[in-house]
Each structure stands twice: as structure tokens, then as C-alpha cells.
Design an enzyme around this catalytic site. Structure first.
Site, PDB file in Angstrom:
ATOM      1  CE  LYS A   1      80.782   0.663  35.887  1.00 33.35           C
ATOM      2  NZ  LYS A   1      81.314  -0.623  35.297  1.00 33.35           N
TER       3      LYS A   1
ATOM      4  N   GLY B   1      86.881   3.177  43.608  1.00 36.08           N
ATOM      5  CA  GLY B   1      88.035   2.298  42.163  1.00 36.08           C
ATOM      6  C   GLY B   1      89.332   3.109  42.772  1.00 36.08           C
ATOM      7  CB  SER B   2      91.984   3.649  40.403  1.00 43.01           C
ATOM      8  OG  SER B   2      91.331   4.542  39.368  1.00 43.01           O
ATOM      9  CB  THR B   3      93.268   7.916  43.416  1.00 47.32           C
ATOM     10  OG1 THR B   3      93.500   7.562  44.756  1.00 47.32           O
ATOM     11  CG2 THR B   3      93.781   9.684  43.450  1.00 47.32           C
TER      12      THR B   3
ATOM     13  CB  VAL C   1      89.139   5.531  37.895  1.00 47.92           C
ATOM     14  CG1 VAL C   1      87.393   5.781  37.640  1.00 47.92           C
ATOM     15  CG2 VAL C   1      89.761   4.688  36.578  1.00 47.92           C
ATOM     16  N   GLY C   2      88.954   8.125  40.024  1.00 44.39           N
ATOM     17  CA  GLY C   2      88.232   9.379  40.569  1.00 44.39           C
ATOM     18  C   GLY C   2      88.546  10.922  40.149  1.00 44.39           C
TER      19      GLY C   2
ATOM     20  CD  GLU D   1      87.263   2.567  49.370  1.00 47.59           C
ATOM     21  OE1 GLU D   1      88.343   3.145  49.593  1.00 47.59           O
ATOM     22  OE2 GLU D   1      86.818   2.175  49.159  1.00 47.59           O
TER      23      GLU D   1
ATOM     24  CB  CYS E   1      91.456   0.158  49.130  1.00 43.83           C
ATOM     25  SG  CYS E   1      89.315  -0.306  49.815  1.00 43.83           S
TER      26      CYS E   1
ATOM     27  CD  GLU F   1      95.213   1.661  45.589  1.00 41.55           C
ATOM     28  OE1 GLU F   1      94.818   0.511  45.985  1.00 41.55           O
ATOM     29  OE2 GLU F   1      95.340   1.649  44.560  1.00 41.55           O
TER      30      GLU F   1
END
Length: 492
Positions: free
Chosen positions: A187, A240-242, A244-245, A263, A297, A394
Site C-alpha cells: 500500500k 510511518g509515525s510512532t 500509527v505504529g 520503522e 525520519c 517530531e
């Protein structure tokens, strides 16, 4: 077929559908979404919007290719040939892909063509070289037994890539997964689907069998979560972002306990000592923060400068920021393009306002550039305190924060005082000091007297909430295999 005629050379965009089982198809719902040029806020084209039903078809195609299709019988050397073909095709289309990346993402053409494309091509070739060298070990047991291990592909891989380096992140994900014999449902970001789909055309042209690579543009809060929750996807790789992780990992754990590599975000320390080559450190810090509009990042967003050289470093960094050329990303002279979207533009401006409100000294920038497109001035704050929002969170934008320090122990403690741990840099001529600090920093990558030096052979990933697992290199290759032990009794 869509043709963008506003460019010096018209650009034809032919891939706007879903790629499933080597066929270009509309989404089952028939829905589409617009992808926007962030430099002028105009719609480039509309792209098919994948949903849960499309995901089912893609996973079925990937599963069949892995378990019973042609891909299940392809040797490592054959996989290498296909990956080399893909790398060569990307190289042949390098100028077109660079222009398309800049159009869809907003990054300067000089970065797309000189950084993103060469690194992506290198990545495919690097992992192509590994494809026929994935091997296990023999393990000595009692004399009547033969014991050996096999490194086998995991199966169907779900991959979710971000919008800041679309082509490069696609290469980082696809190349090791394919080299090890997996199949993929990928995706791309809904902000930047166009180069991922163009590479899909090249994947078919290279001769990859049906179902091996399936590309589904869609939204993260629907399609992304559906990929994480899918019971027949064996592994998930996400960048992506933490925040969303956390959601991705929770969804994966609650489904089939699929393997996950993440990551994620960071707040990277960039440490400058007075004994360094200050010219190199200033330019390194400038590029380490402002590259890709600060949407990296690895951005060196917490710059710690030894107090003996702090005044000079600040003055010269401000002058360098003032000279930075912000403008049309397709202009080869441009150093900085727009942020990716209105949402990201507003987010960065919010942080700039927070920095001023909390008492940081705004030395330069902080405003919008022009009235069309999502452009923000390169922004420099000094006298930034560790507890300030701009020092903790961030930003993912062109906002430089500079603070001073006195000694090694202090800067190590302050550099590590964050929930993140992705990367760091140290600038000094004292190599003993550099190694000491590098060993104490809780990050996955440390650069010494350089910044943002990447190579496909060097593993990359984070400590703490900057991620799980590694990408690139032999360590990254391991993330796409599972180990099987076989024990045979040989004395009957």
C-alpha cells in the site's frame, strides 16, 4: 492515460488503477481519490481507491503465487535475474520517475534525480545479489544425526510505505521481500501513489509472475488497518509515525500474531564539538535538517553545540538558512519545495507557534512562502530548552532547533533523554571521543563527521519507540525469512 501538459516536457501517467495479479483493475467499489501537486494545490489525476474487497483479491493472488504458482518454483538465481531487470528498467525510466516523484511529492527535482532514484536502483541491485546466497548452517549433533537449518520465505507480506520517500521506501520494502521468495501486497501512501504504480508497470515488464507484487493505493485508516488485521498476511512491514505504529502493531497482534517490522519516528540529536571542522558541521547540520523539507525520519532536529563555538555556529547557520532557495521543485536550482499537504503544513506551523510561545528564540523564518502551495520558510530557533515542545516532539518540517552544552556527559544524557532512538550524528576531530559517545547513544545509526549517509549494505532501524527490526543489509534480509531446523538420523 493522463497527460500533465504544464511541464516543459509533457508527462504521461498511465498507471492509475490497482495492480492485482499482474492486471490493472478498477476498485470493486468504483471509488477514486485525487492526488494533489503540493506545489500548486492542483489535482494531478484520480487514482483507484482500494478497499477491503480489493484487499481480499490481492491477498488471494499473493497466496496462490507463493504456495502453488510459478513463483513457488522459481530459484534464487532466477529471482536475482528478475530483480536486476527491474533495476535496469527503473534506471531506463529514471528521468520520468524523478519528475513524477517531484510532481506528486513536492521534493526538489535535484533530490529526486540525484538521491532517491540512485539509491532505489542500488537497493534492487544489492538484494538481487543476495537472492541466490540465502543459506542455512549445518549443526554438529551426535554422530548418528545430520542437523541443518533452512532460511525459508515467510509467505505473503503486507507492506505500507510513507509519502516522504515513496520510490526509495518501495525499494527498501520490495527488494528484500522478493529476493527471499515472498509475495507482496503493498500500500503506497494516498498522498503519493503515482511512482509506486509506475514501478508496478515495470514489475510486469520485467517478467515477475502474476500475484507476486500487488499494489493497492488507499487510505491508512481503512486499507492500512485492514492489511494489519488480515488473517492470511504472514508479516507486516510499516514505515510511518510512532502513533500509527502502535495501532499497526496492536492490530497485527490481535489478528494472527503476524511478524511485524516497524520503522517509526524520531527526534535525532546532532552533536557539534568546538574541535570539529565547523564548515563541514554547519553544512551537515543544514542538510541533515532541511533535506526533503525536513520530512525525514532521520532529520537532525535537536542540534547540540558546544558552548565554545555556539555563537559562531548559530550566526553561520542562520546565514546558511537565509540563502536556501525555496520555490518550484521542478526548477533545478530549488533546494526546498513544499510540505506534502495542508495537514502537514498546518502541523509544522503549529510547532513554530509553540516554539515562540514557550520562549525559544526565533532567529529566522517561521512564515509561509507565497500564497499557493504548502511552502514554509526554513526556520531556525536558538536557546531551545529540552522540555520545550519543539525539542520533544517530531515536527517533520523545516524547523531547526539549536541548543548549547558544556561537556560530554551532559550531552550524552540530554541526547538520550527522549522516547525515540533512530539516528544521531557527532562532529569532532577527536576520534576517541567520537567512538565513546557513539557507544553510549541509544540509537540505531550514528554518523561521525557526516549525516544521512545511506547504503543498501548498511542496516537501518531504531531503538525504543523508533521501531522494531532492521531494513537494508544482511540484517534487513533476515527480517523476510524464517528458520527451519531439520534433523535426520543417518545410522539405521
Amino acid at each position: 492515460m493522463v497527460t500533465v501538459t504544464s511541464l516543459k516536457q509533457p508527462l504521461k501517467i498511465s498507471a492509475t488503477q490497482l495492480l492485482i495479479n499482474n492486471e490493472w483493475v478498477d476498485s470493486i467499489s468504483g471509488q477514486k481519490f485525487a492526488t494533489v501537486n503540493p506545489a500548486n494545490e492542483e489535482v494531478i489525476c484520480e487514482v483507484a481507491l482500494a478497499g477491503a474487497a480489493d484487499l481480499e483479491l490481492a491477498v488471494q493472488a499473493a497466496r496462490k503465487a507463493f504456495s502453488e504458482g510459478e513463483w513457488s518454483r522459481v530459484s534464487g538465481s532466477d529471482r536475482a535475474v528478475l530483480l536486476y531487470k527491474l533495476a535496469n528498467l527503473i534506471e531506463e525510466h529514471q528521468a520520468e520517475l524523478a519528475q513524477l516523484e517531484t510532481l506528486d511529492n513536492g521534493k526538489p527535482l535535484r533530490e529526486s534525480s540525484k538521491i532517491d532514484l540512485p539509491l532505489a536502483i542500488q537497493c534492487y541491485r544489492y538484494f538481487a545479489g543476495w537472492a541466490d546466497k540465502i543459506q542455512g548452517k549445518t549443526i554438529p549433533l551426535a554422530k548418528d544425526f545430520l542437523c541443518y537449518t533452512r532460511h525459508e520465505p515467510i509467505g505473503v507480506i503486507g507492506q505500507i510505505i510513507p509519502w516522504n520517500f515513496p520510490l526509495l521506501m518501495q525499494a527498501w520494502k520490495l527488494a528484500p521481500a522478493l529476493a527471499t521468495g515472498n509475495t507482496v501486497v503493498l500500500k503506497p501512501s494516498s498522498y503519493t501513489p503515482l511512482t509506486a504504480l509506475k514501478v508496478g508497470e515495470l514489475i510486469i515488464e520485467a517478467g515477475f509472475p502474476p500475484g507476486v507484487v500487488n499494489i493497492l493505493p488507499g487510505f491508512g485508516n481503512t486499507l492500512g488497518i485492514a492489511i494489519a488485521r488480515h488473517q492470511d498476511i504472514d508479516k507486516l512491514a510499516f514505515t510511518g509515525s510512532t502513533d500509527v505504529g502502535h495501532l499497526i502493531m496492536t492490530a497485527a497482534a490481535q489478528s494472527n500474531l503476524k511478524q511485524v517490522t516497524l520503522e517509526l519516528g524520531s527526534k535525532n540529536p546532532n552533536i557539534v564539538f568546538a574541535d570539529t571542522d565547523l564548515d563541514a558541521a554547519i553544512e551537515g547540520a543544514h542538510l541533515g535538517l532541511f533535506l526533503n523539507q525536513g520530512q525525514c525520519c532521520t532529520a537532525g532536529s535537536r542540534i547540540f553545540v558546544e558552548e565554545k563555538c555556539y555563537p559562531e555556529f548559530v550566526a553561520r547557520s542562520i546565514e546558511r538558512a537565509k540563502k536556501r532557495i525555496v520555490g518550484d521543485p521542478l526548477d533545478p536550482r530549488t533546494e526546498q519545495g513544499p510540505q506534502i499537504s495542508q495537514i502537514q503544513f498546518d502541523r509544522v506551523m503549529h510547532y513554530i507557534e509553540a516554539g515562540m510561545r514557550e520562549g525559544a528564540n526565533l532567529q529566522f523564518g517561521g512564515s509561509r512562502v507565497g500564497n499557493r502551495g504548502f511552502f514554509i520558510e526554513p526556520t531556525v530557533f536558538t536557546e531551545v530548552q529540552d522540555q520545550m515542545t519543539i525539542a520533544q516532539e517530531e515536527i517533520f518540517g523545516p524547523v531547526m532547533s539549536i541548543t548549547k552544552f558544556r561537556d560530554i556527559d551532559e550531552v550524552i544524557r540530554r541526547a538520550n533523554n527522549t522516547k525515540y532512538g533512530l539516528a544521531a550524528a557527532i562532529w569532532t576531530q577527536d576520534i576517541t571521543k567520537a567512538h565513546k559517545i557513539a557507544h553510549h547513544l541509544r540509537v540505531g545509526t550514528v554518523w561521525i563527521n557526516c549525516y544521512d549517509v545511506f547504503n543498501s549494505a548498511a542496516p537501518f532501524g531504531g531503538f525504543k519507540q523508533s521501531g522494531i527490526g532492521r531494513e537494508l543489509g544482511e540484517y534487513g534480509l533476515r527480517e523476510y525469512t524464517q528458520v527451519k531446523t531439520v534433523t535426520v538420523k543417518i545410522n539405521q
